[in-house]
Design a protein around this motif. Structure first.
Motif, short mmCIF file in Angstrom:
data_model
loop_
_atom_site.label_atom_id
_atom_site.label_comp_id
_atom_site.label_asym_id
_atom_site.label_seq_id
_atom_site.Cartn_x
_atom_site.Cartn_y
_atom_site.Cartn_z
N ILE B 147 0.83 -1.20 0.00
CA ILE B 147 0.00 0.00 0.00
C ILE B 147 0.86 1.25 0.00
CG2 ILE B 147 -1.65 1.34 1.34
CD1 ILE B 147 -2.87 -1.21 2.26
N LEU B 148 1.95 1.19 0.80
CA LEU B 148 2.82 2.36 0.80
C LEU B 148 3.45 2.55 -0.57
CD1 LEU B 148 4.47 2.11 4.30
CD2 LEU B 148 2.69 3.64 3.50
N LEU B 149 3.80 1.46 -1.24
CA LEU B 149 4.36 1.58 -2.59
C LEU B 149 3.36 2.17 -3.57
CD1 LEU B 149 6.46 -1.55 -3.55
CD2 LEU B 149 7.20 0.76 -3.11
N LEU B 150 2.08 1.81 -3.37
CA LEU B 150 1.06 2.31 -4.29
C LEU B 150 0.77 3.78 -4.06
CD1 LEU B 150 -1.75 -0.41 -4.35
CD2 LEU B 150 -0.27 0.29 -6.21
N SER B 151 0.80 4.19 -2.78
CA SER B 151 0.24 5.50 -2.48
C SER B 151 1.27 6.59 -2.28
CB SER B 151 -0.64 5.40 -1.23
OG SER B 151 0.11 4.89 -0.17
N PHE B 152 2.56 6.24 -2.29
CA PHE B 152 3.52 7.29 -1.95
C PHE B 152 3.58 8.38 -3.02
CE2 PHE B 152 7.27 7.01 -4.66
CZ PHE B 152 7.15 5.77 -5.23
N ASP B 153 3.25 8.00 -4.24
CA ASP B 153 3.32 9.05 -5.26
C ASP B 153 1.95 9.38 -5.83
OD1 ASP B 153 4.42 7.12 -8.16
OD2 ASP B 153 2.87 6.80 -6.65
N MET B 154 0.92 9.22 -5.02
CA MET B 154 -0.41 9.57 -5.48
C MET B 154 -0.50 11.06 -5.81
SD MET B 154 -3.11 7.46 -5.52
CE MET B 154 -2.47 6.05 -6.33
N ILE B 155 0.06 11.86 -4.90
CA ILE B 155 -0.05 13.31 -5.10
C ILE B 155 1.26 13.85 -5.66
CG2 ILE B 155 -0.53 15.50 -4.00
CD1 ILE B 155 -2.88 13.57 -3.99
N SER B 156 2.36 13.53 -4.98
CA SER B 156 3.63 14.11 -5.41
C SER B 156 4.03 13.57 -6.79
CB SER B 156 4.72 13.86 -4.38
OG SER B 156 4.63 12.57 -3.87
N LEU B 234 -3.61 2.59 6.53
CA LEU B 234 -2.34 2.71 5.82
C LEU B 234 -2.43 3.58 4.58
CD1 LEU B 234 -0.84 -0.79 6.18
CD2 LEU B 234 0.07 1.32 6.98
N ALA B 235 -3.58 3.50 3.90
CA ALA B 235 -3.76 4.36 2.73
C ALA B 235 -3.73 5.82 3.15
CB ALA B 235 -5.07 4.02 2.02
N ALA B 236 -4.38 6.11 4.29
CA ALA B 236 -4.35 7.49 4.80
C ALA B 236 -2.92 7.90 5.10
CB ALA B 236 -5.22 7.60 6.05
N LEU B 237 -2.15 6.95 5.68
CA LEU B 237 -0.75 7.25 5.97
C LEU B 237 0.02 7.52 4.70
CD1 LEU B 237 1.31 7.32 8.28
CD2 LEU B 237 1.82 4.95 7.78
N GLY B 238 -0.22 6.70 3.68
CA GLY B 238 0.49 6.88 2.41
C GLY B 238 0.16 8.21 1.77
N ILE B 239 -1.13 8.55 1.79
CA ILE B 239 -1.55 9.84 1.20
C ILE B 239 -0.93 10.99 1.98
CG2 ILE B 239 -3.51 11.33 0.81
CD1 ILE B 239 -4.53 9.35 -0.78
N PHE B 240 -0.88 10.83 3.30
CA PHE B 240 -0.29 11.86 4.15
C PHE B 240 1.17 12.10 3.77
CE2 PHE B 240 0.50 14.36 7.76
CZ PHE B 240 1.65 13.92 8.39
N CYS B 241 1.91 10.98 3.60
CA CYS B 241 3.33 11.12 3.21
C CYS B 241 3.43 11.76 1.84
CB CYS B 241 4.01 9.76 3.17
SG CYS B 241 4.08 8.97 4.74
N SER B 242 2.47 11.42 0.96
CA SER B 242 2.54 11.96 -0.39
C SER B 242 2.26 13.44 -0.41
CB SER B 242 1.52 11.21 -1.25
OG SER B 242 1.74 11.49 -2.59
N VAL B 243 1.39 13.90 0.48
CA VAL B 243 0.98 15.30 0.45
C VAL B 243 1.99 16.18 1.17
CG1 VAL B 243 -0.70 16.76 1.64
CG2 VAL B 243 -1.48 15.02 0.09
N ILE B 244 2.79 15.58 2.05
CA ILE B 244 3.75 16.38 2.81
C ILE B 244 4.77 17.03 1.90
CG2 ILE B 244 5.78 16.11 4.23
CD1 ILE B 244 4.39 14.63 6.17
#
Lengths: 526, 472
Positions: B147-156, B234-244
């Motif tokens: 999940i972290l691999l999928l979501s880390f670059d959702m936004i960035s 975890l998805a929320a965590l991933g999105i959070f990392c991506s938005v930071i």
């Protein structure tokens, strides 16, 4: 030229956030890990001290049949670095004559509260593997792809510099960036250990720690080259990082657990119940032979003893019996003790089979897990720290050899057939039944028959036989007995297996580097 | 609009290389894990069956001298130390709660529940500690990483590809867009594992070790629902990392750091806090405490408390002996029971410390749902205490009916109570009762709620940060 490229790479890397992240990871993860490992080691040491004291007390023997030495193995401070199996097995072995030592006993768990075992803590080498491999991949996944995407690769190659020089330079630069992190990890570990002055390392242990550092460097280089290889095969940083991370998760988490789980599920071990059943059968056979022998011996003139203390493995303390009783015991021991030792060998056949099956399962898990280079590294470090299975087996082998030496000493000294095997009275003072009745009734009664017919009550036996109470006997002088001393395998022996595997890793690294080089030669730099 | 975003993202994800590779890895793991589980369960169940076929398990590891009469009689049944060993859980393919490493044996007789230990009969001490490849392991470690691999670059990642400006130039609010991304990650991850769950269940059902009953269906469904909550967190965590961050490399670094910290830091911190903050007496000092108290009792015992006459239960000194033994037992019981309660509290506090990590929270939730681990132990511990009282009552009732007994109850020895023979079927035996569905749900609810709270907090912060995100 290589040095220049390396220097440029180093300066570039230091300014990126990944450099700081690496140090932050080390700082967050290592101190807690070391403190927990030190606590585990300290509780192991305190358990060792209690057991040693108890063993020293138990090893004082008043008769030769009581001398069955208890050997306690001192825990090594290197177990702070790599746990291995040192916390799965006990550290105490009692040397019996009637049975060969199969496994160690004693408190194995290092935590008093067994529920805390639910939290799988990581030891230093596990955390080091995680940090080093992650950081290595973080820096090398975009060695080729990153420069290509930034457009600087074609600019570099438009100069009169060969591709091999560039590749070597970048690799060297990345290596120079990552070495400080490795040194920082070890330094942090040593710093935390220094805070506990009770933990001292001997000279050979420092050598092993140094070798651990060298092995870590090899491990770092291998993962760097793996990252380089992935980067040289793909054209996109995104793909490269995903492949690297998936490899990372597979090597570090999937393969080790899969290997152990498969070994546990597919390779059967013999059941303890079966083993105990077979052992019980052999012991029944032994019992039959012993009672046959006993039956054929003449009865003693007075078939009782005043003081009797007996237990397993031929331990007997007999005091105050008549001469014929003592002689009978001596004859029984001369026959029974060597017979029991023979039967120990018969029992050993089944015990060895049991251990072999356990070993087979363990070896299968080990070889399967060697698909992951991080497991090879972990196994090598466990070997260095003498906490792996081989050093445990080495210890048990030494104890079995010592048992043979001890038995040989008993046999050559004819200790089985001596009165001191079970009694400390002076054999010249042994009396016949009539003499004993006369002595003990202070002349009132002259013979056993008279005593039994006229008196019958033991309250008339007012006089005690001198030196017949076992608990008043002095411990024997055991200075001539062979003593056990644990000879730890030297550094060379311990690392022989590890050096072989690390050699394999180095060869793998070289092969991967060559393949990366070939890929880079055809790399599309646009 | 929301639906469009979601569907578009899911389609993109499915076509991406990373999802396909992760899907292959996870399905392979599910298959291997299930097959290995089938073999392992068969042999463990067989061993347990052989073990419990003998109606007794022999004396416990504690060194009490038993004075046994040949042939079973009521008293020997009551004073014999028995070991209740937990059976291998049938739902171990979902979660095993490290049941091989925590206590699974409780020692008792009719007079007292003495203590617990770990039975090592079927383990291999030469294997290093490892986790089983059950559903819980795959979800907690592999899926969370995926999940972290999928979501880390959702936004960035979208910002770097310059598609973020294009999307936001449409009439879609930033919050709706982020919500769409969030839901698409959850759905994609669910699609990743759903085939794995189904294949795993099929393998287990076809191998015959899983009989479909209400409890199994509840456990499987409950686990799947719980894992969706975990994915959400975890998805929320991933999105959070991506938005930071504005760069996907930095997002990835933050994701990986957090993941490693949650995985490694939380169990280490739990043990560290247990050993340093929530200290409990060690077993050596408990042993010496018991020894000194028992010595005092023995010294104060009236003359004749140690006399014994094997042939005559009515030998008067037996009453003193029974009293002395009972005093010894009660003194030891008091010290030990307090120590056990301290250990339970220490474990509970340590597990609360791990609540900072979503992985540990999910582990606790799945343990409650499947009824393994510490919860199972506590249930058996409490139930066994109740059973012991019933057992003791049965013994006292049966002894009362015997005129040839002086009724001087001695908790360890056969010397002053009834020697009536008793048939095996009449002796009360302890049977484990599984936790009910409602008990399991109440046990799992706090952890699940905490996961939901984490997700909500992280998502709200992400929305706030995204509203200020520079999309150029």
């Amino acid at each position: 030229m290589i040095l220049q490229i390396a220097q440029k790479e180093l300066y570039h890397n230091i300014t990126t956030p990944r450099f700081v992240t690496g140090f932050v990871l080390c700082l967050l993860l290592i101190p807690f890990t070391i403190v927990i490992s030190i606590n585990e080691y300290k509780s192991k040491v305190s358990v060792y001290e209690i057991e040693k004291k108890k063993a020293d007390e138990d090893n004082l023997a008043r008769v030769y049949s009581a001398y069955r030495p208890v050997i306690v193995k001192k825990p090594t401070p290197l177990s702070i670095f790599a746990r291995g199996i040192s916390y799965n097995v006990g550290n105490r072995v009692k040397v019996f004559f009637g049975d060969k030592p199969m496994m160690t006993e004693g408190k194995a768990e290092s935590r008093d509260n067994p529920f805390l075992n639910r939290f799988f803590t990581f030891d230093f080498v596990s955390v080091l593997i995680i940090i080093i491999s992650l950081v290595a991949f973080m820096f090398t996944y975009d060695i080729c792809t990153g420069e290509r995407e930034a457009g600087t690769l074609k600019m570099m190659l438009s100069n009169p510099v060969s591709r091999s020089v560039i590749l070597m330079g970048k690799l060297l630069g990345t290596f120079l960036t990552l070495i400080p992190m490795l040194i920082f990890s070890f330094g942090l570990c040593m710093l935390v250990i220094l805070l506990y002055p009770s933990i001292q390392f001997s000279a050979s242990e420092w050598v092993r720690i140094g070798l651990m550092f060298v092995f870590s460097v090899v491990f770092l280089i291998l993962f760097m080259i793996t990252g380089l290889f992935v980067s040289s095969r793909v054209s996109n940083s995104g793909t490269s990082i995903v492949i690297c991370l998936l490899l990372w998760v597979s090597f570090l988490f999937i393969i080790p657990n899969l290997a152990n789980y498969s070994a546990k599920s597919f390779i059967k071990v013999a059941s303890v119940d079966n083993l105990n059943f077979e052992i019980a059968g052999i012991e029944m056979e032994l019992e039959k032979k012993l009672s046959e022998f006993n039956k054929n011996l003449p009865r003693p003139d007075w078939d009782l003893t005043w003081y009797y203390w007996g237990n397993a493995d031929g331990f007997k303390m007999i005091g105050g019996a008549t001469k014929s009783f003592m002689e009978r015991e001596k004859t029984i021991n001369e026959f029974s003790e060597p017979l029991r030792i023979q039967y120990a060998d018969k029992k050993w056949v089944f015990r060895k089979d049991y251990i072999d099956k356990l070993q087979k399962q363990q070896r299968a898990a080990e070889y399967f897990s060697f698909l992951s280079p991080s497991e090879i590294f972990k196994e090598s470090v466990s070997g260095l720290c003498a906490t792996d299975f081989d050093s445990h087996r080495h210890f048990l082998d030494q104890i079995r050899a010592y048992r043979e030496i001890l038995i040989a000493h008993y046999t050559s000294g004819r200790l089985f057939g001596s009165y001191l095997y079970f009694n400390q009275q002076n054999p010249k003072d042994y009396m016949t039944a009539d003499e004993m009745v006369n002595f003990r009734t202070n002349g009132l009664c002259k013979s056993l028959e008279e005593f039994n017919s006229k008196y019958g009550d033991w309250k008339y036996l007012t006089v005690d036989i001198p030196n017949s109470r076992p608990w008043a006997w002095e411990p024997l002088d055991l200075s001539s007995m062979p003593k056990f001393s644990y000879k730890q395998a030297g550094v060379v022996a311990d690392i022989r297996k590890s050096v072989f595997y690390l050699g394999l890793l180095l060869i793998l690294a070289i092969v991967l580097y060559y393949l990366s080089f070939l890929s880079f030669l055809r790399y599309d730099v646009r | 609009m929301l639906n469009y975003i979601i569907l578009n993202d899911i389609r993109q994800n499915i076509l991406s290389l990373r999802l396909q590779v992760i899907f292959l890895i996870m399905t392979a793991l599910f298959i291997m894990g299930s097959v290995a589980y089938v073999f392992q369960y068969r042999s463990a169940a067989e061993e347990y069956r052989i073990y419990s076929d003998k109606s007794r398990n022999g004396s416990a590891g504690m060194a009490y001298e038993l004075i046994r009469q040949p042939g079973g009689n009521i008293t020997s049944e009551a004073v014999e130390m028995q070991n209740y060993i937990f059976s291998p859980p049938a739902n171990g393919f979902i979660e095993d709660g490290k049941s091989q490493y925590i206590p699974n044996t409780i020692t008792y007789n009719a007079f007292n529940v003495f203590g617990y230990s770990i039975s090592r009969n079927s383990g291999n001490p030469y294997l290093i500690l490892s986790q089983d490849l059950n559903w819980s392991f795959i979800i907690t470690i592999i899926l969370s990483f995926a999940i972290l691999l999928l979501s880390f670059d959702m936004i960035s990642g979208e910002r770097e590809m310059h598609t973020l400006t294009l999307v936001l130039s449409n009439t879609v609010s930033r919050s709706v867009f982020l919500a769409g991304k969030y839901i698409s990650i959850i759905l994609s991850s669910f699609l990743l594992v759903l085939p794995g769950f189904i294949i795993s269940l099929l393998i287990l059902i076809s191998s015959g070790i899983l009989n479909i009953n209400e409890m199994v269906i509840f456990e499987a469904l409950g686990f799947i629902v719980a894992h969706i909550v975990f994915i959400g967190c975890l998805a929320a965590l991933g999105i959070f990392c991506s938005v930071i961050s504005r760069s996907s490399n930095v997002s990835l670094l933050i994701c990986l750091t957090l993941w490693s910290v949650f995985l490694i830091f939380s169990p280490n911190v739990a043990v560290f806090s247990a050993e340093n903050l929530f200290k409990v007496k060690d077993s050596e000092s408990i042993q010496s405490e018991i020894k000194s108290v028992q010595e005092a009792i023995n010294n104060a015992a009236p003359e004749g408390s140690w006399s014994m006459n094997g042939n005559n239960p009515f030998y008067p000194k037996h009453e003193l002996r029974a009293k002395n033994q009972t005093n010894l037992m009660n003194a030891e019981k008091k010290i030990r029971d307090n120590w056990y309660i301290d250990q339970f509290t220490q474990y509970r506090l340590a597990s609360y410390v791990t609540c900072m990590s979503p992985m540990s929270l999910f582990g606790m939730v799945s343990e409650s749902l499947t009824g393994v681990g510490f919860d199972r132990f506590m249930k058996n511990w409490n139930d066994l205490h109740l059973f012991q009282l019933q057992f003791l009552n049965w013994f006292k009732e049966s002894d009362r009916k015997d005129p040839k007994s002086p009724h001087w109850y001695n908790p360890y020895e056969v010397c002053s109570t009834s020697l009536q023979k008793v048939k095996d079927e009449e002796i009360p035996r302890y049977e484990e009762k599984l936790m009910t569905i409602s008990q399991r749900i109440t046990g799992a609810l706090p952890g699940a709620l905490l996961l939901i709270i984490y997700s909500v907090i992280l998502f709200v912060i992400s929305v706030a940060l995204f509203n200020r995100y520079d999309v150029r």
